[in-house]
Design a protein around this motif. Structure first.
Motif, PDB file in Angstrom:
ATOM      1  N   UNK A  54      22.906 -67.884  45.553  1.00 15.30           N
ATOM      2  CA  UNK A  54      21.530 -66.987  45.161  1.00 15.30           C
ATOM      3  C   UNK A  54      20.878 -67.903  43.803  1.00 15.30           C
ATOM      4  N   UNK A  55      19.537 -67.869  44.148  1.00 12.61           N
ATOM      5  CA  UNK A  55      18.706 -68.772  42.829  1.00 12.61           C
ATOM      6  C   UNK A  55      19.331 -68.165  41.756  1.00 12.61           C
ATOM      7  N   UNK A  56      19.322 -69.199  40.759  1.00  8.52           N
ATOM      8  CA  UNK A  56      19.709 -68.901  39.228  1.00  8.52           C
ATOM      9  C   UNK A  56      18.465 -68.666  38.309  1.00  8.52           C
ATOM     10  N   UNK A  57      17.297 -69.069  38.954  1.00 10.59           N
ATOM     11  CA  UNK A  57      16.062 -69.048  38.217  1.00 10.59           C
ATOM     12  C   UNK A  57      15.966 -67.466  37.778  1.00 10.59           C
ATOM     13  N   UNK A  58      15.457 -67.426  36.700  1.00 13.04           N
ATOM     14  CA  UNK A  58      15.210 -66.002  36.102  1.00 13.04           C
ATOM     15  C   UNK A  58      13.552 -66.123  36.230  1.00 13.04           C
ATOM     16  N   UNK A  62      12.142 -70.446  34.028  1.00 11.61           N
ATOM     17  CA  UNK A  62      13.562 -70.364  33.126  1.00 11.61           C
ATOM     18  C   UNK A  62      14.734 -70.299  34.539  1.00 11.61           C
ATOM     19  N   UNK A  63      15.654 -71.229  34.451  1.00  6.03           N
ATOM     20  CA  UNK A  63      16.916 -71.166  35.147  1.00  6.03           C
ATOM     21  C   UNK A  63      17.896 -71.416  34.329  1.00  6.03           C
ATOM     22  N   UNK A  64      19.259 -70.593  35.045  1.00  4.73           N
ATOM     23  CA  UNK A  64      20.564 -70.652  34.070  1.00  4.73           C
ATOM     24  C   UNK A  64      21.456 -71.300  35.098  1.00  4.73           C
ATOM     25  N   UNK A  65      21.221 -72.332  35.826  1.00  2.76           N
ATOM     26  CA  UNK A  65      22.502 -72.661  36.748  1.00  2.76           C
ATOM     27  C   UNK A  65      23.771 -72.692  35.964  1.00  2.76           C
ATOM     28  N   UNK A 100      18.839 -74.217  31.497  1.00  2.00           N
ATOM     29  CA  UNK A 100      20.161 -73.989  30.601  1.00  2.00           C
ATOM     30  C   UNK A 100      21.343 -74.098  31.595  1.00  2.00           C
ATOM     31  N   UNK A 101      22.194 -75.095  31.638  1.00  2.96           N
ATOM     32  CA  UNK A 101      23.199 -75.098  32.544  1.00  2.96           C
ATOM     33  C   UNK A 101      24.438 -74.714  31.669  1.00  2.96           C
ATOM     34  N   UNK A 120      24.177 -64.014  27.477  1.00  3.31           N
ATOM     35  CA  UNK A 120      23.769 -64.440  26.075  1.00  3.31           C
ATOM     36  C   UNK A 120      22.412 -65.296  26.262  1.00  3.31           C
ATOM     37  N   UNK A 121      22.747 -66.158  27.358  1.00  2.31           N
ATOM     38  CA  UNK A 121      21.572 -67.272  27.523  1.00  2.31           C
ATOM     39  C   UNK A 121      20.346 -66.493  28.113  1.00  2.31           C
ATOM     40  N   UNK A 122      20.453 -65.603  29.230  1.00  4.18           N
ATOM     41  CA  UNK A 122      19.407 -64.738  29.832  1.00  4.18           C
ATOM     42  C   UNK A 122      18.719 -63.959  28.566  1.00  4.18           C
ATOM     43  N   UNK A 123      19.550 -63.380  27.886  1.00  3.79           N
ATOM     44  CA  UNK A 123      18.890 -62.292  26.727  1.00  3.79           C
ATOM     45  C   UNK A 123      17.940 -63.337  25.694  1.00  3.79           C
ATOM     46  N   UNK A 124      18.517 -64.491  25.254  1.00  2.00           N
ATOM     47  CA  UNK A 124      17.809 -65.629  24.388  1.00  2.00           C
ATOM     48  C   UNK A 124      16.457 -65.670  25.272  1.00  2.00           C
TER      49      UNK A 124
END
Length: 159
Positions: A54-58, A62-65, A100-101, A120-124
């Motif tokens: 599934x895509x890791x873009x929010x 912004x994406x968090x692969x 952000x990888x 952590x990354x998604x919240x920031x």
């Protein structure tokens, strides 16, 4: 877990020219593998394997692969600010320019997860002020300082 524990200045790049999502993941895997003894190809395959789930873009471009690797001792991160957004296979087709990888250790029994680090990354990045400041940054160092500042007020001041 903090950005300070995940990032080093050498794993943050500003104004990266990426032709596609795959190219951005390739650049990201190079940065992440530079922090480990793990082969860049293995890092890339870990990121691709997760993207296939599934895509890791929010939202907000912004994406968090992220991926899991058995030979990794601790979580590590890397950040890319793209010079031009790329299609990241989002259902709404919103392009991505901040990536952000994240790599986390995979337990031997393949149990467990890495929700703490991704959270952590998604919240920031839910803080639109931070995303705006990152987009306005003109150097890798400025981006690193924004990401590792201890609080949002300092992040805004760093920009």
């Amino acid at each position: 877990m903090t950005f300070q524990s995940l990032l080093l200045p050498g794993r943050v790049l500003c104004n990266v020219e990426a032709r596609s999502k795959k190219h951005a993941l390739d650049v990201l895997s190079e940065l992440l593998s530079s922090a480990t003894d793990i082969d860049q190809g293995d890092v890339f395959q870990s990121l691709i394997k997760r993207e296939k789930l599934g895509c890791t873009a929010i939202e907000n471009g912004i994406a968090i692969p992220h991926g899991r690797l058995p030979d990794l001792e601790e979580p590590i991160g890397a950040f890319l600010k793209l010079s031009r957004p790329v299609d990241f296979d989002m259902p709404d087709r919103e392009p991505v320019d901040l990536i952000f990888g994240l790599l986390v250790p995979a337990p031997a029994d393949n149990a467990g997860c890495h929700h703490e680090e991704v959270s952590l990354v998604a919240t920031a990045f839910a803080d639109r002020t931070l995303a705006t400041a990152l987009r306005g940054a003109t150097s890798s160092r400025a981006i690193y300082e924004l990401l590792t500042a201890p609080d949002p007020a300092r992040r805004a001041a760093a920009s």
